[in-house]
Design a protein around this motif. Structure first.
Motif, PDB file in Angstrom:
ATOM      1  N   ARG A  67      -9.398   6.758  -1.958  1.00 56.90           N
ATOM      2  CA  ARG A  67      -9.760   5.377  -1.653  1.00 56.90           C
ATOM      3  C   ARG A  67      -9.394   5.041  -0.208  1.00 56.90           C
ATOM      4  N   ARG A  68      -9.991   3.962   0.285  1.00 60.08           N
ATOM      5  CA  ARG A  68      -9.587   3.388   1.563  1.00 60.08           C
ATOM      6  C   ARG A  68      -8.563   2.305   1.298  1.00 60.08           C
ATOM      7  N   CYS A  69      -7.770   1.974   2.338  1.00 56.24           N
ATOM      8  CA  CYS A  69      -6.819   0.868   2.192  1.00 56.24           C
ATOM      9  C   CYS A  69      -6.593   0.202   3.540  1.00 56.24           C
ATOM     10  N   ALA A  70      -6.173  -1.060   3.475  1.00 60.07           N
ATOM     11  CA  ALA A  70      -5.771  -1.794   4.675  1.00 60.07           C
ATOM     12  C   ALA A  70      -4.286  -1.567   4.906  1.00 60.07           C
ATOM     13  N   THR A  71      -3.904  -1.491   6.157  1.00 61.71           N
ATOM     14  CA  THR A  71      -2.491  -1.345   6.486  1.00 61.71           C
ATOM     15  C   THR A  71      -2.159  -2.215   7.689  1.00 61.71           C
ATOM     16  N   HIS A  72      -0.919  -2.633   7.772  1.00 61.62           N
ATOM     17  CA  HIS A  72      -0.477  -3.482   8.881  1.00 61.62           C
ATOM     18  C   HIS A  72      -0.351  -2.630  10.139  1.00 61.62           C
ATOM     19  N   TYR A  73      -0.782  -3.205  11.262  1.00 64.30           N
ATOM     20  CA  TYR A  73      -0.782  -2.411  12.495  1.00 64.30           C
ATOM     21  C   TYR A  73       0.598  -1.893  12.863  1.00 64.30           C
ATOM     22  N   ARG A  74       1.656  -2.633  12.496  1.00 67.95           N
ATOM     23  CA  ARG A  74       3.008  -2.179  12.844  1.00 67.95           C
ATOM     24  C   ARG A  74       3.400  -0.915  12.080  1.00 67.95           C
ATOM     25  N   HIS A  75       2.785  -0.700  10.944  1.00 68.17           N
ATOM     26  CA  HIS A  75       3.194   0.421  10.090  1.00 68.17           C
ATOM     27  C   HIS A  75       2.071   1.417   9.869  1.00 68.17           C
ATOM     28  N   ASP A  76       1.029   1.328  10.696  1.00 64.61           N
ATOM     29  CA  ASP A  76      -0.114   2.219  10.556  1.00 64.61           C
ATOM     30  C   ASP A  76       0.280   3.679  10.742  1.00 64.61           C
ATOM     31  N   LYS A  77       1.045   3.966  11.789  1.00 69.86           N
ATOM     32  CA  LYS A  77       1.429   5.361  12.056  1.00 69.86           C
ATOM     33  C   LYS A  77       2.312   5.900  10.932  1.00 69.86           C
ATOM     34  N   GLU A  78       3.251   5.079  10.451  1.00 74.76           N
ATOM     35  CA  GLU A  78       4.110   5.531   9.360  1.00 74.76           C
ATOM     36  C   GLU A  78       3.285   5.880   8.129  1.00 74.76           C
ATOM     37  N   PHE A  79       2.303   5.027   7.823  1.00 72.51           N
ATOM     38  CA  PHE A  79       1.487   5.287   6.643  1.00 72.51           C
ATOM     39  C   PHE A  79       0.687   6.572   6.814  1.00 72.51           C
ATOM     40  N   ASN A 126       0.830  -1.211   0.000  1.00 74.17           N
ATOM     41  CA  ASN A 126       0.000   0.000   0.000  1.00 74.17           C
ATOM     42  C   ASN A 126       0.867   1.264   0.000  1.00 74.17           C
ATOM     43  N   PHE A 127       2.066   1.198   0.567  1.00 74.51           N
ATOM     44  CA  PHE A 127       2.977   2.342   0.497  1.00 74.51           C
ATOM     45  C   PHE A 127       3.363   2.612  -0.960  1.00 74.51           C
ATOM     46  N   THR A 128       3.603   1.537  -1.712  1.00 76.25           N
ATOM     47  CA  THR A 128       3.956   1.680  -3.124  1.00 76.25           C
ATOM     48  C   THR A 128       2.805   2.287  -3.907  1.00 76.25           C
ATOM     49  N   LEU A 129       1.593   1.793  -3.666  1.00 74.18           N
ATOM     50  CA  LEU A 129       0.432   2.325  -4.382  1.00 74.18           C
ATOM     51  C   LEU A 129       0.190   3.792  -4.031  1.00 74.18           C
ATOM     52  N   ALA A 130       0.359   4.125  -2.761  1.00 73.28           N
ATOM     53  CA  ALA A 130       0.183   5.520  -2.355  1.00 73.28           C
ATOM     54  C   ALA A 130       1.225   6.403  -3.021  1.00 73.28           C
ATOM     55  N   LEU A 131       2.451   5.921  -3.087  1.00 75.68           N
ATOM     56  CA  LEU A 131       3.525   6.679  -3.731  1.00 75.68           C
ATOM     57  C   LEU A 131       3.218   6.896  -5.213  1.00 75.68           C
ATOM     58  N   ALA A 132       2.590   5.907  -5.845  1.00 72.35           N
ATOM     59  CA  ALA A 132       2.226   6.023  -7.258  1.00 72.35           C
ATOM     60  C   ALA A 132       1.006   6.912  -7.470  1.00 72.35           C
ATOM     61  N   GLY A 133       0.325   7.264  -6.390  1.00 73.49           N
ATOM     62  CA  GLY A 133      -0.825   8.157  -6.495  1.00 73.49           C
ATOM     63  C   GLY A 133      -2.125   7.470  -6.865  1.00 73.49           C
ATOM     64  N   VAL A 134      -2.174   6.135  -6.774  1.00 77.09           N
ATOM     65  CA  VAL A 134      -3.391   5.431  -7.204  1.00 77.09           C
ATOM     66  C   VAL A 134      -4.361   5.171  -6.055  1.00 77.09           C
ATOM     67  N   LEU A 135      -3.996   5.564  -4.838  1.00 72.73           N
ATOM     68  CA  LEU A 135      -4.897   5.390  -3.699  1.00 72.73           C
ATOM     69  C   LEU A 135      -5.674   6.663  -3.362  1.00 72.73           C
ATOM     70  N   GLU A 136      -5.540   7.675  -4.159  1.00 73.73           N
ATOM     71  CA  GLU A 136      -6.228   8.934  -3.868  1.00 73.73           C
ATOM     72  C   GLU A 136      -7.742   8.715  -3.895  1.00 73.73           C
ATOM     73  N   ASP A 188       1.304   9.107   8.733  1.00 73.53           N
ATOM     74  CA  ASP A 188       2.180  10.283   8.725  1.00 73.53           C
ATOM     75  C   ASP A 188       2.592  10.670   7.310  1.00 73.53           C
ATOM     76  N   LEU A 189       2.880   9.662   6.471  1.00 77.54           N
ATOM     77  CA  LEU A 189       3.322   9.928   5.106  1.00 77.54           C
ATOM     78  C   LEU A 189       2.175  10.300   4.180  1.00 77.54           C
ATOM     79  N   PHE A 190       1.010   9.686   4.400  1.00 72.17           N
ATOM     80  CA  PHE A 190      -0.125   9.884   3.486  1.00 72.17           C
ATOM     81  C   PHE A 190      -1.389  10.210   4.281  1.00 72.17           C
ATOM     82  N   PRO A 191      -1.416  11.353   4.945  1.00 70.05           N
ATOM     83  CA  PRO A 191      -2.554  11.682   5.829  1.00 70.05           C
ATOM     84  C   PRO A 191      -3.876  11.820   5.086  1.00 70.05           C
ATOM     85  N   GLU A 192      -3.837  12.044   3.784  1.00 76.06           N
ATOM     86  CA  GLU A 192      -5.073  12.232   3.031  1.00 76.06           C
ATOM     87  C   GLU A 192      -5.748  10.910   2.650  1.00 76.06           C
ATOM     88  N   ILE A 193      -5.062   9.777   2.873  1.00 79.06           N
ATOM     89  CA  ILE A 193      -5.607   8.472   2.511  1.00 79.06           C
ATOM     90  C   ILE A 193      -6.175   7.805   3.761  1.00 79.06           C
TER      91      ILE A 193
END
Length: 359
Positions: A149-161, A137-147, A163-168
């Protein structure tokens, strides 16, 4: 013999199937591996395809076809050090029904060259099915294709995601999130559930179930099934007091006895139990128990027709206002708000099938 460059050549050279053209396959999947990708979700998804693709255990690419693609043919190193070489560079997008992006360790999952991001953008523009596994999902967000949309993220990396992509909008509460033409899952064994969903809707449930049976997987999980949670680690932390307390918490989500009584039942004092919990989780027993209840309540809101008041009582909250207040604090919206939003999303086709599989 030179490496095969098309699905037809792949079938001819490796699998012994006559070259009858791509149109006969019901599902064509192209895997894109991130640097330091994780083996388990990749292997789980791939094996589900392999077993569904043929009769018995013959592994021929008949009903499903797959390949590993990349910007170059340079080997991609997994998080465990195992290297996998792409079979060919990125194909014409019309040759793909589904693109699966396998993520892994961070920040490596975001270390893709422009060619990879362009390929994903082209796939999204063509309304191809795009799947992310693990930190894909980090790759997809970086590519701009998650704009949008909702996405699933792993609990260990939820905060990182976040912080990097607050609009998703990201969630750790679901093993699969289906939003338009994109499916995301947090990785691990959830990749098998993602594969089941896709194979089932493209090749039929019987073929998808065959793969699960061969993998000794009892049943597929629903998209809203809760994934592995952080407190699961407490159940195997090595401290018998904590392990027994976690087991008792899980068995008594609707009960309201005190932490002192819980400590008595596991054979220690409340203060000793609190110290043990903080040692392994940096959280108190009460907060862990409340988190369990709230996560179960989240699942019940999405997967039952019970009223919010009933769900609150089922999950150990003494009154609905107390339940709603904690639910909003934990998930950013009220239980009714979540239920109504998801129903609205379903009615608009944002999170439910049928998806466009590239017909």
């Amino acid at each position: 013999m030179p490496s095969p460059t098309t699905f037809e050549e792949l079938n001819d050279s490796r699998l012994g199937r006559p070259n009858n053209g791509l149109s006969e396959s019901e599902l064509r999947v192209s895997f894109v591996l991130s640097p330091r990708f994780t083996i388990l979700p990749f292997a789980g998804f791939l094996d589900a395809l392999r077993l569904a693709a043929d009769e018995g255990d013959r592994s021929r690419q008949i009903y499903c076809q797959w390949e590993i693609v990349g910007p170059t043919l340079d080997p991609v190193t997994s998080s465990s050090g195992v290297e996998v070489t792409p079979w060919r560079t990125f194909p014409d997008i019309d040759e793909c029904d589904c693109i699966v992006v396998v993520g892994g360790l961070l920040p490596h999952s975001m270390s893709h060259p422009p060619e990879t991001l362009s390929f994903l953008q082209e796939a999204n523009s063509a309304d191809k099915l795009i799947v992310s596994l693990c930190q894909g999902n980090f790759t997809l967000a970086l590519a701009g294709v998650l704009e949008g949309r909702r996405c699933a993220t792993h609990y260990r990396h939820d905060k990182e995601f976040r912080d990097l992509f607050p609009e998703i909008e990201a969630t750790t509460q679901e093993i699969l999130v289906k939003s338009g033409n994109i499916i995301t899952c947090p990785g691990g064994t959830a990749a098998i559930d993602a594969a089941f969903e896709i194979i089932s809707h493209r090749c039929g449930q019987a073929r998808a179930t065959k793969g699960l049976a061969d993998m000794i997987v009892e049943r597929p999980r629903a998209a809203f099934s809760p994934p592995r949670m952080p407190f699961d680690e407490l159940a195997r932390c090595g401290d018998l007091r904590v392990e027994r307390a976690v087991a008792m918490m899980r068995q008594n989500l609707s009960e309201n006895f005190s932490i002192s009584e819980l400590a008595d039942r596991v054979g220690c004092s409340a203060s000793h139990l609190s110290k043990a919990f903080r040692r392994f989780s940096n959280a108190s027993p009460a907060s862990v128990w409340r988190s369990m209840r709230l996560r179960h309540a989240h699942w019940r809101v999405l997967n039952s027709s019970h009223s919010i008041t009933e769900i609150g009582y089922e999950c150990g909250f003494s009154d609905s206002s107390h339940f709603i207040r904690w639910f909003r604090k934990s998930f950013g919206e009220t239980p009714n708000g979540l239920r109504n939003r998801m129903r609205s999303s379903n009615s608009e086709g944002c999170v439910s099938y049928p998806l466009n599989f590239g017909h």
